[in-house]
Design a protein around this motif. Structure first.
Motif, mmCIF file in Angstrom:
data_model
loop_
_atom_site.group_PDB
_atom_site.id
_atom_site.type_symbol
_atom_site.label_atom_id
_atom_site.label_comp_id
_atom_site.label_asym_id
_atom_site.label_seq_id
_atom_site.Cartn_x
_atom_site.Cartn_y
_atom_site.Cartn_z
ATOM 1 N N ASN A 43 0.513 -1.305 -0.413
ATOM 2 C CA ASN A 43 0.316 -0.073 -0.018
ATOM 3 C C ASN A 43 0.831 1.265 -0.094
ATOM 4 O OD1 ASN A 43 1.126 0.227 2.924
ATOM 5 N ND2 ASN A 43 -1.070 0.058 3.069
ATOM 6 N N ALA A 44 0.612 2.547 0.163
ATOM 7 C CA ALA A 44 0.942 4.281 0.182
ATOM 8 C C ALA A 44 2.163 3.705 1.053
ATOM 9 C CB ALA A 44 0.160 4.915 -0.047
ATOM 10 N N ALA A 45 1.437 3.459 2.466
ATOM 11 C CA ALA A 45 2.231 3.279 3.383
ATOM 12 C C ALA A 45 4.088 2.545 3.514
ATOM 13 C CB ALA A 45 1.920 2.885 4.769
ATOM 14 N N GLY A 46 3.531 1.678 2.153
ATOM 15 C CA GLY A 46 4.960 1.178 2.314
ATOM 16 C C GLY A 46 4.565 -0.489 3.024
ATOM 17 N N GLU A 47 2.972 -0.713 3.698
ATOM 18 C CA GLU A 47 2.831 -1.936 4.131
ATOM 19 C C GLU A 47 2.552 -3.184 3.674
ATOM 20 O OE1 GLU A 47 0.002 -0.070 6.637
ATOM 21 O OE2 GLU A 47 1.553 0.225 8.337
ATOM 22 N N VAL A 48 2.852 -4.351 3.234
ATOM 23 C CA VAL A 48 2.894 -5.283 3.183
ATOM 24 C C VAL A 48 1.354 -5.949 3.034
ATOM 25 C CG1 VAL A 48 2.774 -7.853 2.263
ATOM 26 C CG2 VAL A 48 4.811 -6.245 2.721
ATOM 27 N N ILE A 49 -0.154 -5.562 1.919
ATOM 28 C CA ILE A 49 -1.590 -5.641 2.486
ATOM 29 C C ILE A 49 -1.790 -6.851 2.117
ATOM 30 C CG2 ILE A 49 -1.824 -3.612 2.099
ATOM 31 C CD1 ILE A 49 -2.867 -4.086 -0.401
ATOM 32 N N TYR A 50 -1.144 -7.706 1.363
ATOM 33 C CA TYR A 50 -1.586 -9.147 0.656
ATOM 34 C C TYR A 50 -0.073 -9.536 0.241
ATOM 35 C CZ TYR A 50 -3.778 -12.943 -1.871
ATOM 36 O OH TYR A 50 -4.306 -13.585 -2.076
ATOM 37 N N VAL A 51 -0.084 -11.113 0.755
ATOM 38 C CA VAL A 51 0.416 -12.225 0.141
ATOM 39 C C VAL A 51 -0.020 -13.333 -0.655
ATOM 40 C CG1 VAL A 51 3.066 -13.778 0.292
ATOM 41 C CG2 VAL A 51 2.105 -11.928 1.612
ATOM 42 N N GLY A 52 0.721 -14.201 -1.957
ATOM 43 C CA GLY A 52 -0.056 -14.672 -2.681
ATOM 44 C C GLY A 52 1.213 -16.074 -3.448
ATOM 45 N N LYS A 53 0.556 -16.750 -3.213
ATOM 46 C CA LYS A 53 1.092 -17.310 -4.476
ATOM 47 C C LYS A 53 0.810 -17.947 -6.099
ATOM 48 C CE LYS A 53 -0.887 -22.047 -3.028
ATOM 49 N NZ LYS A 53 -2.023 -21.171 -3.410
ATOM 50 N N SER A 94 5.691 -26.227 -5.227
ATOM 51 C CA SER A 94 5.674 -26.328 -3.709
ATOM 52 C C SER A 94 6.926 -25.578 -2.354
ATOM 53 C CB SER A 94 6.008 -27.715 -3.449
ATOM 54 O OG SER A 94 7.313 -28.235 -4.087
ATOM 55 N N ASP A 95 7.803 -25.018 -2.832
ATOM 56 C CA ASP A 95 7.936 -23.972 -2.459
ATOM 57 C C ASP A 95 7.235 -22.564 -2.225
ATOM 58 O OD1 ASP A 95 10.568 -25.938 -2.271
ATOM 59 O OD2 ASP A 95 11.059 -25.093 -4.066
ATOM 60 N N ALA A 96 6.926 -22.276 -3.398
ATOM 61 C CA ALA A 96 5.882 -20.932 -2.955
ATOM 62 C C ALA A 96 5.248 -21.275 -2.563
ATOM 63 C CB ALA A 96 5.398 -20.921 -4.416
ATOM 64 N N LEU A 97 4.404 -22.522 -2.095
ATOM 65 C CA LEU A 97 3.405 -22.708 -0.837
ATOM 66 C C LEU A 97 4.019 -22.024 0.646
ATOM 67 C CD1 LEU A 97 1.677 -25.650 -2.284
ATOM 68 C CD2 LEU A 97 1.045 -23.339 -1.335
ATOM 69 N N LEU A 98 5.136 -22.940 0.671
ATOM 70 C CA LEU A 98 6.208 -22.932 1.533
ATOM 71 C C LEU A 98 6.356 -21.186 1.621
ATOM 72 C CD1 LEU A 98 8.176 -25.760 1.355
ATOM 73 C CD2 LEU A 98 6.427 -25.786 3.807
ATOM 74 N N LEU A 99 6.685 -20.314 1.038
ATOM 75 C CA LEU A 99 7.523 -19.627 1.654
ATOM 76 C C LEU A 99 6.145 -17.926 1.831
ATOM 77 C CD1 LEU A 99 9.264 -17.068 1.470
ATOM 78 C CD2 LEU A 99 9.221 -16.881 -1.367
ATOM 79 N N GLU A 100 4.538 -18.724 0.985
ATOM 80 C CA GLU A 100 3.990 -17.935 1.072
ATOM 81 C C GLU A 100 3.332 -18.304 2.719
ATOM 82 O OE1 GLU A 100 -1.296 -17.909 -0.430
ATOM 83 O OE2 GLU A 100 0.082 -19.651 -0.200
ATOM 84 N N ASN A 101 3.645 -19.377 3.471
ATOM 85 C CA ASN A 101 2.762 -19.859 4.787
ATOM 86 C C ASN A 101 3.652 -18.511 5.607
ATOM 87 O OD1 ASN A 101 1.089 -21.285 6.526
ATOM 88 N ND2 ASN A 101 3.094 -22.303 6.632
ATOM 89 N N ASN A 102 5.168 -18.380 5.446
ATOM 90 C CA ASN A 102 6.078 -17.794 6.358
ATOM 91 C C ASN A 102 6.009 -16.519 6.512
ATOM 92 O OD1 ASN A 102 6.607 -20.867 6.668
ATOM 93 N ND2 ASN A 102 8.336 -20.388 5.746
#
Length: 623
Positions: A43-53, A94-102
């Motif tokens: 977002n505009a404040a530099g915060e991560v608002i969503y993570v997807g794989k 599968s690596d993307a799934l693990l990284l997304e969860n972390n």
């Protein structure tokens, strides 16, 4: 090794229109690699608002900007707030799934599926210390201690703790029993020792090895395996009896009885099922309830419901995967080899676990048991919300109605219409009004059908809807947000035609509710829409329909009763409609007229008519 790419635009505040912002993000999406990985909206404040794989980063991120009308409302809001996109390329999906969860666990993005705060749940903890204490806690700390739970009921947890302390006589004090402190010999036995509740390891009455064996038995018991605890107690009882220490043998016998009592209170499923974990999912407006059940040796040893906030991506498979991952980190021990689920999650994340969807038999009953627990938990939470914050409860129901009925505004003002007649006689109609999902009985209205002869529900509906809103327009009062028609496509079409003639078709939403299967019809849509039969939107609409039916039927019965009275009185020779009006105004009912004297009747309709009335009623009396 992951390749990482960050765009440097999140550091400054963007003040562009959403359309301009989407164009820039669309261009960045087109430049992403066609490889598996994880993407992050900023977002505009530099915060991560969503993570997807994604299996293909370019295609997945570009799909957010093809046609926003096809996106869920929460996703559209998320995209409007996004100002930048970051991506991380991974070797495989599968690596993307693990990284997304972390990343979700560490960053807690606003629009991802997140486990809500469960600090109210108690746990049983075995402390990581010399001569470990076994006690209740509401806070999990990573200090090497072992946790079992969470327990949805404090009473259940308390009973389990009392059982463990009764069987194993564990210490409850907070004394530091390190080897150094014990070597100094500065401790003395306390009251718990003299009461028989502790074996006094503080003064060397119990060795650390003996205490450790008890702790391992406790760990097995809490994990659902009671066989070791039973064998341990039976062997100790026999050993005490062989040593002629019958008092100690009696104590072990008492503890065995306590263990049997604990087993008897367990919910036994089947001796053939073995060890299973069960996950059942229940979706609400912006919340997901996931019930977890653990079965060991055919008995339910743990069950609780976790509450998740729904993210921007609300496909069932993603929700279930995230729920299983987050719950599995909070339970004691890994998932069992066999796990029952309502549908298949992303199984790549769970090594050695076989997911299956039950179709019949005992396993299907287990899934229904877990789903019922989730529904009961939701009902309890919503009831508490209704009591603690009625305004928020109402807003939640209205938002649920808005989403289910595909409306653009909250349906704060709803009106429902119903026709009532008997073979075309005495046709009437009713209109009931709900404000904020509750009946507003002072605004209910009755209608006498004026232009229809016989049983024609379609024309009758068109008449009363037209009359209702023609008058509202003349008076200048606000139109409702939603009109509900009790009936199928025919009645709905008649109502839509009526409001179309008045020119308000684009100012109010209209639906029809068919009686047979509770189908919801929208104007112009030939196929019905089925609401969740356990959800609140259908309950509100059915309450509306039932109120309209009750109110209209009561008016119809009243009209039939009045017509019967008039018919009987007008059948008397010399009695016309004017005389009937006078009689009913004075005496109200035929039963009252039967009981009055000739003199009282003469005061109303004259002596001759009074005599005729008395003679009429006397002719029906048995001799």
């Amino acid at each position: 090794m992951y390749k990482q790419s960050f765009h440097a635009s999140a550091a400054r505040h963007f003040c562009r229109m959403p359309k301009e912002n989407n164009i820039e993000l669309r261009e960045k999406a087109a430049a992403l690699p066609s490889e598996p990985g994880v993407y992050q909206f900023i977002n505009a404040a530099g915060e991560v608002i969503y993570v997807g794989k994604a299996k293909n980063l370019r295609k997945r991120v570009a799909s957010y900007f093809v046609d926003s009308k096809d996106l869920p409302p929460k996703t559209r809001i998320m995209i409007r707030g996004a100002r930048d996109v970051h991506h991380i390329v991974t070797p495989s999906e599968s690596d993307a799934l693990l990284l997304e969860n972390n990343l979700i666990k560490n960053l807690q993005p606003r629009y991802n599926i997140l486990l809500k705060d469960d600090k109210s749940y108690p746990w049983i903890v075995v402390r990581n210390e010399p001569f470990p204490r076994v006690e209740s806690t509401r806070r999990m700390t990573r200090d090497g201690s072992r946790y079992w739970g969470p327990y949805s009921s404090l009473t259940v947890q308390k009973n389990v703790l009392e059982l463990l302390h009764s069987i194993y006589r564990l210490r409850r004090c907070r004394t530091n029993l390190s080897a150094e402190h014990l070597a100094r010999g500065k401790y003395r036995t306390c009251l718990q020792y003299h009461l028989g509740n502790c074996r006094a390891p503080c003064v060397g009455q119990q060795s650390e090895e003996q205490y450790g064996r008890d702790i391992e038995m406790i760990a097995r018991t809490l994990s659902g395996d009671l066989r070791g605890a039973r064998k341990y107690l039976e062997d100790a009882m026999r050993a005490a009896a062989d040593a002629l220490d019958f008092e100690e043998a009696a104590r072990y016998k008492t503890r065995l009885a306590l263990l049997d009592s604990y087993v008897g209170r367990s919910v036994v499923v089947s001796s053939t099922i073995g060890d299973l974990d069960v996950f059942a999912l229940l979706k609400d407006i912006d919340t997901v309830y996931c019930n977890f059940v653990r079965i060991v040796g055919g008995a339910v040893v743990n069950s609780f419901t976790a509450q998740f906030s729904l993210g921007a991506e609300d496909d069932d498979r993603t929700i279930l995967t995230q729920a299983i991952m987050q719950i599995s980190e909070r339970i004691s021990g890994p998932l069992t080899h066999n796990v029952l689920v309502p549908y298949q999650p992303n199984a790549e994340l769970f090594n050695g676990v076989r997911f299956s969807v039950p179709k019949r038999g005992e396993k299907l009953k287990l899934m229904e048991f877990a789903l019922r627990n989730a529904r009961l938990y939701r009902a309890e939470r919503l009831k508490n919300l209704e009591i603690e914050d009625p305004a928020r409860h109402t807003e939640r129901i209205l938002e649920s109605l808005r989403r289910e009925l595909r409306m653009t505004v909250l349906p704060r003002h709803i009106e429902c219409f119903d026709n009532s007649n008997l073979h075309g006689t005495h046709p009437v109609a009713s209109c009931v009004v709900f404000r904020d999902a509750k009946p507003s009985r002072s605004e209910y209205r009755h209608f006498n059908i004026k232009t229809v002869v016989g049983a024609d529900d379609f024309v009758s509906m068109r008449e009363i809807v037209g009359r209702r809103y023609r008058r509202i327009l003349e008076e200048g009062t606000p139109l409702p947000d939603l009109i509900v028609i009790d009936g199928g496509k025919g009645q709905l079409g008649a109502a839509v035609a009526a409001i179309g003639e008045l020119g308000i078709a684009d100012r109010v939403a209209v639906i029809g509710l068919a009686k047979r299967l509770e189908e919801v019809y929208h104007p112009g849509d030939p196929e019905p829409y089925y609401l969740d039969r356990t959800g609140e939107p259908l309950k509100v609409i059915m309450h509306l329909r039932d109120e309209a039916h009750r109110f209209g039927l009561a008016f119809h019965r009243q009209k039939r009763s009045q017509a019967f009275i008039r018919t009987e009185l007008e059948s008397i020779a010399g009695i016309g409609s004017a005389s009937v009006e006078k009689l009913l105004k004075r005496f109200k009912t035929v039963s009252a007229i039967r009981k009055v004297s000739v003199a009282e009747l003469s005061e109303v309709v004259g002596a001759a008519r009074a005599e005729a009335i008395i003679a009429h009623f006397l002719s029906f009396r048995t001799p």
